[in-house]
Design a protein around this motif. Structure first.
Motif, short mmCIF file in Angstrom:
data_model
loop_
_atom_site.label_atom_id
_atom_site.label_comp_id
_atom_site.label_asym_id
_atom_site.label_seq_id
_atom_site.Cartn_x
_atom_site.Cartn_y
_atom_site.Cartn_z
N THR A 136 0.82 -1.21 0.00
CA THR A 136 0.00 0.00 0.00
C THR A 136 0.85 1.26 0.00
OG1 THR A 136 -0.04 0.03 2.41
CG2 THR A 136 -1.86 -1.12 1.29
N GLY A 137 2.12 1.12 0.37
CA GLY A 137 2.97 2.29 0.49
C GLY A 137 2.76 3.01 1.81
N MET A 138 2.11 2.33 2.77
CA MET A 138 1.83 2.95 4.06
C MET A 138 2.73 2.43 5.18
SD MET A 138 -0.30 5.26 3.47
CE MET A 138 -0.78 5.78 5.10
N GLY A 139 3.28 1.23 5.02
CA GLY A 139 4.07 0.59 6.09
C GLY A 139 5.20 1.43 6.64
N MET A 140 6.06 1.94 5.75
CA MET A 140 7.22 2.71 6.22
C MET A 140 6.81 4.10 6.68
SD MET A 140 9.42 0.47 6.28
CE MET A 140 10.66 1.49 7.03
N SER A 141 5.75 4.65 6.07
CA SER A 141 5.26 5.96 6.48
C SER A 141 4.70 5.89 7.91
CB SER A 141 4.18 6.42 5.50
OG SER A 141 3.53 7.55 5.99
N ILE A 142 3.91 4.86 8.17
CA ILE A 142 3.34 4.66 9.51
C ILE A 142 4.46 4.37 10.51
CG2 ILE A 142 1.92 3.08 10.90
CD1 ILE A 142 0.03 2.92 8.37
N SER A 143 5.44 3.55 10.11
CA SER A 143 6.58 3.24 10.98
C SER A 143 7.31 4.51 11.38
CB SER A 143 7.55 2.29 10.27
OG SER A 143 6.93 1.05 10.02
N TYR A 144 7.51 5.40 10.40
CA TYR A 144 8.20 6.67 10.65
C TYR A 144 7.43 7.50 11.68
CZ TYR A 144 10.89 10.89 9.77
OH TYR A 144 11.70 12.00 9.93
N GLN A 145 6.11 7.57 11.51
CA GLN A 145 5.27 8.32 12.44
C GLN A 145 5.32 7.73 13.85
OE1 GLN A 145 1.45 8.32 10.35
NE2 GLN A 145 1.49 10.55 10.48
N ILE A 146 5.26 6.40 13.95
CA ILE A 146 5.28 5.73 15.25
C ILE A 146 6.59 6.05 15.98
CG2 ILE A 146 5.44 3.48 16.42
CD1 ILE A 146 3.40 2.44 14.26
N VAL A 147 7.71 5.97 15.26
CA VAL A 147 9.02 6.20 15.89
C VAL A 147 9.23 7.67 16.23
CG1 VAL A 147 11.53 6.08 15.56
CG2 VAL A 147 10.09 4.16 14.86
N THR A 148 8.94 8.57 15.28
CA THR A 148 9.26 9.98 15.51
C THR A 148 8.21 10.72 16.34
OG1 THR A 148 8.26 10.62 13.39
CG2 THR A 148 10.63 10.15 13.39
N GLU A 149 6.92 10.55 15.98
CA GLU A 149 5.87 11.31 16.67
C GLU A 149 5.44 10.66 17.98
OE1 GLU A 149 2.70 12.26 13.91
OE2 GLU A 149 4.18 12.79 12.38
N LYS A 150 5.21 9.34 17.97
CA LYS A 150 4.72 8.66 19.18
C LYS A 150 5.82 8.47 20.23
CE LYS A 150 0.36 7.11 19.03
NZ LYS A 150 -0.54 6.97 20.14
N HIS A 151 7.07 8.28 19.77
CA HIS A 151 8.15 7.96 20.70
C HIS A 151 9.24 9.03 20.78
CE1 HIS A 151 6.29 3.98 20.04
NE2 HIS A 151 6.63 3.79 21.30
N GLY A 152 9.12 10.10 20.01
CA GLY A 152 10.14 11.15 20.04
C GLY A 152 11.50 10.62 19.62
N GLY A 153 11.50 9.66 18.71
CA GLY A 153 12.74 9.03 18.28
C GLY A 153 13.13 9.38 16.86
N LYS A 154 13.96 8.51 16.29
CA LYS A 154 14.51 8.74 14.96
C LYS A 154 14.50 7.43 14.19
CE LYS A 154 18.26 11.68 13.38
NZ LYS A 154 19.52 12.30 13.73
N LEU A 155 14.10 7.47 12.92
CA LEU A 155 14.15 6.29 12.04
C LEU A 155 14.89 6.70 10.78
CD1 LEU A 155 13.41 3.42 11.10
CD2 LEU A 155 11.17 4.28 10.46
N GLU A 156 16.01 6.01 10.50
CA GLU A 156 16.82 6.35 9.34
C GLU A 156 17.06 5.12 8.47
OE1 GLU A 156 19.93 9.73 10.43
OE2 GLU A 156 20.03 8.06 11.85
N CYS A 157 17.31 5.38 7.20
CA CYS A 157 17.57 4.30 6.25
C CYS A 157 18.88 4.60 5.53
CB CYS A 157 16.42 4.22 5.25
SG CYS A 157 16.72 3.06 3.91
N PHE A 158 19.78 3.61 5.50
CA PHE A 158 21.05 3.73 4.77
C PHE A 158 21.14 2.56 3.81
CE2 PHE A 158 21.62 5.68 8.93
CZ PHE A 158 22.12 6.93 8.59
N SER A 159 21.54 2.84 2.58
CA SER A 159 21.63 1.76 1.59
C SER A 159 22.83 2.01 0.69
CB SER A 159 20.34 1.70 0.77
OG SER A 159 20.28 0.48 0.07
#
Length: 198
Positions: free
Chosen positions: A153-176
């Motif tokens: 759906t293209g929502m999984g990583m967007s929701i994950s980002y929100q959960i980590v940054t907004e709900k937990h005040g954290g950071k989610l990064e991707c390196f490739s």
């Protein structure tokens, strides 16, 4: 029969732990339990198949304190990242034989650590196909997906980002890195009142 019922009991416990339906509020939990439950749920995607050997799981867990978080939501983040890692590995296997895969095994590494005594870091690395720069810039955008029609759906990583940054005040990064795979790094405060920028 005993083996079967024991396996069912393990799966039910893992599903309960994964969903944490009874724990929708902020609670101090063992992050490793959540990761392990998620892995058990995804076991069918990791095990060997006729076309490829088993995907190797490497766990490098540090001694972590209990972490104040929304456990069910954080488990969902682990699930999204692991599913994407497995998909990337399967994509990289498309033009490889069973023997080639056996020589260079598919791997997912999960590493946990404590940073500055106030943060927990969870790193998921895989040696699947790498993410091109133009895709990496949009990976956390809602509705953005590289998967074929009907696959995501293209929502999984967007929701994950929100959960980590907004709900937990954290950071989610991707390196490739081209030809080396992809790494996702989650960093969240151990105590939720610590809302400083990482």
């Amino acid at each position: 029969m005993n083996l079967g019922t024991d396996r069912i009991r393990q799966i039910v416990l893992s599903l309960r732990n994964f969903s944490r339906l009874d724990e929708a509020e902020l609670k101090a939990v063992d992050i490793h339990e959540g990761i392990d439950s998620t892995l058990l749920i995804l076991q069918h995607r990791l095990k060997a198949r006729p076309e490829r050997p088993e995907i190797e799981m490497i766990k490098d867990y540090a001694a972590l304190p209990l972490v104040e978080c929304y456990a069910g939501q954080l488990n969902q983040v682990f699930m999204n990242i692991l599913v994407n890692s497995i998909d990337a590995i399967e994509e990289s296997n498309a033009n490889r034989t069973y023997e080639e895969i056996k020589e260079n095994p598919n791997q997912i590494t999960i590493r946990t650590s404590v940073i500055d005594a106030a943060w927990v870091e969870v790193t998921f690395s895989n040696n699947g196909v790498s993410i091109p720069q133009e895709v990496k810039q949009r990976i956390f955008d809602p509705f953005f997906t590289t998967k074929p029609l009907g696959k995501g759906t293209g929502m999984g990583m967007s929701i994950s980002y929100q959960i980590v940054t907004e709900k937990h005040g954290g950071k989610l990064e991707c390196f490739s890195t081209l030809g080396e795979g992809t790494e996702f790094i989650i960093r969240i405060p151990i105590r939720q009142q610590v809302h400083q920028v990482v």
